[in-house]
Scaffold this motif. Structure first.
Motif, mmCIF file in Angstrom:
data_model
loop_
_atom_site.group_PDB
_atom_site.id
_atom_site.type_symbol
_atom_site.label_atom_id
_atom_site.label_comp_id
_atom_site.label_asym_id
_atom_site.label_seq_id
_atom_site.Cartn_x
_atom_site.Cartn_y
_atom_site.Cartn_z
ATOM 1 N N THR A 1 0.682 -0.846 0.175
ATOM 2 C CA THR A 1 0.113 0.004 0.231
ATOM 3 C C THR A 1 1.053 1.392 0.092
ATOM 4 O O THR A 1 1.947 1.179 0.237
ATOM 5 N N GLN A 2 0.437 2.152 -0.238
ATOM 6 C CA GLN A 2 1.292 3.066 -1.320
ATOM 7 C C GLN A 2 0.104 4.752 -0.132
ATOM 8 O O GLN A 2 -1.253 4.799 -1.571
ATOM 9 N N MET A 3 0.485 5.760 0.419
ATOM 10 C CA MET A 3 -0.250 7.123 0.089
ATOM 11 C C MET A 3 0.606 8.212 -0.921
ATOM 12 O O MET A 3 1.266 8.305 -0.408
ATOM 13 N N GLY A 4 -0.333 8.412 -1.792
ATOM 14 C CA GLY A 4 -0.019 9.856 -2.525
ATOM 15 C C GLY A 4 -0.096 11.093 -1.797
ATOM 16 O O GLY A 4 -1.456 11.287 -1.608
ATOM 17 N N ASN A 5 0.949 12.167 -1.965
ATOM 18 C CA ASN A 5 0.722 13.149 -2.124
ATOM 19 C C ASN A 5 1.066 14.464 -3.315
ATOM 20 O O ASN A 5 2.307 15.029 -3.354
ATOM 21 N N GLN A 6 0.070 14.586 -3.340
ATOM 22 C CA GLN A 6 0.169 15.095 -4.819
ATOM 23 C C GLN A 6 1.334 14.090 -5.521
ATOM 24 O O GLN A 6 2.253 13.342 -5.751
#
Length: 158
Positions: A150-155
């Motif tokens: 899993t990975q969270m994007g931040n722009q």
């Protein structure tokens, strides 16, 4: 106090890093190894997330958005992708994908990501990942149990 880092060790580690990032080839996906990706939220930020993944050689196999007129440009760009209005229908009806991009309104990030992870799908989710510490712990535990990345994007940063 004397520093443990000296010129020789600094140059050695820098040279090793430079070698790893410039000489070793990037992973190239073969015809039978392409990652199949589904996207939930196909307009707005989702459009740029999808195009970024497609540019890396992934196949976009499913697109989901509640507003098909707003997502029309993305639908036209990926005409072979199946279309859905509800991500629950996507998860029920289509199984031929490896990963999911979640670029929905904030209140759907955790529910959509959790549903995907429970199906054994890898997840890239836009910020905010969750609305509470409890949701974050739940997502972390689910990813660990399912063995998915899993990975969270931040722009521009992920």
């Amino acid at each position: 106090m004397r520093s443990r880092l000296n010129r020789r060790s600094f140059l050695g580690s820098t040279a090793a890093s430079a070698f790893a990032f410039t000489v070793l080839p990037r992973r190239v996906w073969g015809a039978n190894e392409r990652l199949a990706v589904a996207a939930i939220g196909a307009a707005g930020k989702g459009r740029s997330d999808i195009s970024g993944v497609a540019a890396e050689g992934c196949d976009i196999v499913a697109l989901c958005d509640v507003d098909w007129s707003y997502a029309a440009q993305t639908f036209e760009t990926y005409p072979n992708a199946r279309r859905y209005r509800d991500y629950r229908a996507l998860f029920d009806q289509q199984k031929d994908f490896d990963a999911v991009i979640v670029s929905t309104p904030d209140h759907h990030h955790a529910p959509a990501s959790l549903m995907a992870m429970k199906l054994g799908k890898h997840v890239y989710c836009q910020k905010p990942l969750t609305h509470s510490v409890w949701e974050a712990r739940w997502m972390s535990e689910t990813a660990r149990q399912q063995g998915v990345a899993t990975q969270m994007g931040n722009q521009a940063h992920a």
